[in-house]
Design an enzyme around this catalytic site. Structure first.
Site, PDB file in Angstrom:
ATOM      1  N   ASP A  18     -32.950 -38.451  44.856  1.00  0.00           N
ATOM      2  CA  ASP A  18     -33.248 -38.230  43.568  1.00  0.00           C
ATOM      3  C   ASP A  18     -32.363 -37.593  42.561  1.00  0.00           C
ATOM      4  O   ASP A  18     -31.948 -38.158  41.521  1.00  0.00           O
ATOM      5  CB  ASP A  18     -34.563 -37.624  43.501  1.00  0.00           C
ATOM      6  CG  ASP A  18     -35.864 -38.317  44.108  1.00  0.00           C
ATOM      7  OD1 ASP A  18     -35.185 -39.240  45.079  1.00  0.00           O
ATOM      8  OD2 ASP A  18     -36.779 -38.266  43.984  1.00  0.00           O
ATOM      9  N   ARG A  98     -41.325 -22.344  43.621  1.00  0.00           N
ATOM     10  CA  ARG A  98     -41.066 -22.821  42.136  1.00  0.00           C
ATOM     11  C   ARG A  98     -40.660 -21.916  41.068  1.00  0.00           C
ATOM     12  O   ARG A  98     -39.729 -22.033  40.498  1.00  0.00           O
ATOM     13  CB  ARG A  98     -41.976 -24.104  41.720  1.00  0.00           C
ATOM     14  CG  ARG A  98     -42.288 -25.091  42.720  1.00  0.00           C
ATOM     15  CD  ARG A  98     -41.083 -25.823  43.048  1.00  0.00           C
ATOM     16  NE  ARG A  98     -41.095 -26.977  43.919  1.00  0.00           N
ATOM     17  CZ  ARG A  98     -40.488 -27.193  45.041  1.00  0.00           C
ATOM     18  NH1 ARG A  98     -39.462 -26.348  45.562  1.00  0.00           N
ATOM     19  NH2 ARG A  98     -40.573 -28.393  45.615  1.00  0.00           N
ATOM     20  N   ASP A 127     -45.390 -30.151  40.921  1.00  0.00           N
ATOM     21  CA  ASP A 127     -44.038 -29.276  40.705  1.00  0.00           C
ATOM     22  C   ASP A 127     -43.603 -29.501  39.145  1.00  0.00           C
ATOM     23  O   ASP A 127     -43.094 -28.470  38.772  1.00  0.00           O
ATOM     24  CB  ASP A 127     -42.954 -29.626  41.534  1.00  0.00           C
ATOM     25  CG  ASP A 127     -43.126 -29.098  42.983  1.00  0.00           C
ATOM     26  OD1 ASP A 127     -43.978 -28.212  42.905  1.00  0.00           O
ATOM     27  OD2 ASP A 127     -42.662 -29.834  43.967  1.00  0.00           O
ATOM     28  N   SER A 179     -42.216 -37.491  53.059  1.00  0.00           N
ATOM     29  CA  SER A 179     -41.520 -36.525  52.001  1.00  0.00           C
ATOM     30  C   SER A 179     -41.719 -35.378  52.296  1.00  0.00           C
ATOM     31  O   SER A 179     -42.850 -34.703  52.819  1.00  0.00           O
ATOM     32  CB  SER A 179     -42.130 -36.667  50.528  1.00  0.00           C
ATOM     33  OG  SER A 179     -41.331 -35.686  49.656  1.00  0.00           O
TER      34      SER A 179
END
Length: 399
Positions: A18, A98, A127, A179
């Site tokens: 990505d 995060r 996220d 994932s």
């Protein structure tokens, strides 16, 4: 899509499919310098080769920042002190990482005089919210670019085709069964073969733990020492934050501790099935609650329990730098001043069993709690206590 006002972008870069495509795409679309930033929060070997990949994909430079100590000390330990669980189950390993990642990204953007930041979170997940709420809290006027909400690509097949067309070095293939997100606290698994909530997670996906049925046949005891609610030692040995959590991850993993499978409610509104491994922090949560049971006043514990729910929601939703969260952190730190001492636990095939607790600040008094004869507690006093509490019940029952 093109914005001539943007001169430099700092991209949160992992080196995977990505963000490798994203790096090239940003340079093409915005015709500006893109600085790559990779945060090390405990991904381990996944960090290898990032510098070469970033340069090959068009990045002007790459920052690799070791945030492991800060992540554990300021974020993971804070969640342990708060006994934070989202929806009663999830220990929030991804959620906690995060804000520390986004915070450093903003610091680099200031250092680089960049006017925009970019991230690789999708438009359906949590996220994106966590990253961007942190960005805006710390740098209100920053421009935020979220390619997954802008570009024409629909999935991995499109990204792989783009990478091949432009010679972008990636190792991904179209076939990916799920994932993952890994850091020093946990590993998460979502999507693909896990999207059926009836299907049991395949045993071969797990990275940190053995299955309970294949765990050690013998129980193992461990003693964890706390100061002001924060873990500081294991079996009497003082360890720094990263080493302590790593040791407990290893211990917990060997005993099949810390696996969670849940369907959670995302902040954006949908339900999502997630599978998680969090061995070390699972042990710490059990130990911390046991220590609090002898060091915290009853009403303080009950107040803290009510705060824990709100605290967990703030972490999960991305409000780490919100004013209400700052207030809760201060309250929890105040409550933890007496949470000093040791907890002994038995680890056995997926179970964390508390078998002992001691503290110089203990409120537990054997002289009062004993079932034997004592001179401290007059049992006759209980009669008046009960009758006073029963008064409203008797009045209602007599109608």
């Amino acid at each position: 899509m093109n914005d001539s006002k943007i001169n430099k972008i700092v991209l949160a870069y992992s080196g995977g499919l990505d963000t490798s495509v994203m790096l090239h795409w940003l340079k093409e679309q915005y015709q500006c310098e893109v600085v790559c930033y990779c945060a090390d929060v405990g991904q381990g070997a996944e960090m290898d080769g990032r510098d070469e990949k970033a340069k090959a994909s068009g990045g002007s430079k790459l920052y690799i920042e070791d945030l492991r100590e800060e992540f554990v000390r300021d974020y993971v330990w804070m969640a342990v002190k708060a006994n934070a669980l989202y929806e009663g189950v999830y220990l929030m390993g991804t959620s906690l990482a995060r804000p520390v990642i986004a915070k450093r990204q903003i610091e680099i953007a200031r250092q680089e005089n960049a006017d925009a930041v970019a991230h690789g979170a999708t438009g359906k997940g949590n996220d994106q919210v966590r990253f961007e709420l942190t960005y805006y809290a710390l740098q209100p006027n920053i421009k935020v670019i979220a390619p997954w909400r802008e570009w024409e690509f629909k999935g991995r097949t499109d990204l792989i085709a783009y990478a091949e067309a432009y010679g972008i070095p990636v190792s991904a293939t179209i076939d990916k069964p799920y994932s993952t997100d890994r850091n020093l606290m946990h590993v998460s698994y979502e999507g693909g073969i896990l999207e059926d909530p009836w299907a049991e997670p395949p045993e071969n996906i797990f990275q940190m733990t053995v299955s309970p049925e294949n765990a050690k046949a013998e129980a193992e005891y461990v003693v964890i020492g706390f100061e002001r609610g924060e873990p500081g030692s294991v079996d009497g040995e003082r360890l720094d934050t990263v080493a302590l959590l790593s040791k407990l991850n290893e211990l917990g993993g060997e005993h099949g501790i810390g696996r969670v499978d849940l369907v959670e409610n995302r902040f954006v509104g949908m339900k999502s099935r997630g599978v998680y491994e969090t061995p070390g922090v699972t042990i710490l949560h059990a130990a911390h609650r046991a220590l609090e049971s002898i060091t915290l006043d009853r009403e303080v514990v009950h107040l803290r329990d009510s705060l824990s729910v709100k605290f967990a929601e703030c972490v999960y939703y991305g409000f780490w730098f919100a004013p209400e969260f700052d207030l809760m952190r201060k309250m929890i730190d105040e409550m933890q001043k007496a949470a000093n001492g040791d907890v002994r636990l038995k680890l056995y095939r997926g179970n964390v069993i508390v078998v002992g607790r001691r503290s110089p600040n203990s409120l537990y008094d054997e002289r009062v709690a004993t079932f034997e004869a004592d001179t401290v507690y007059n049992q006759r006093d209980a009669e008046g206590f009960i009758k006073l509490n029963a008064l409203r019940l008797r009045l209602r029952g007599g109608q």
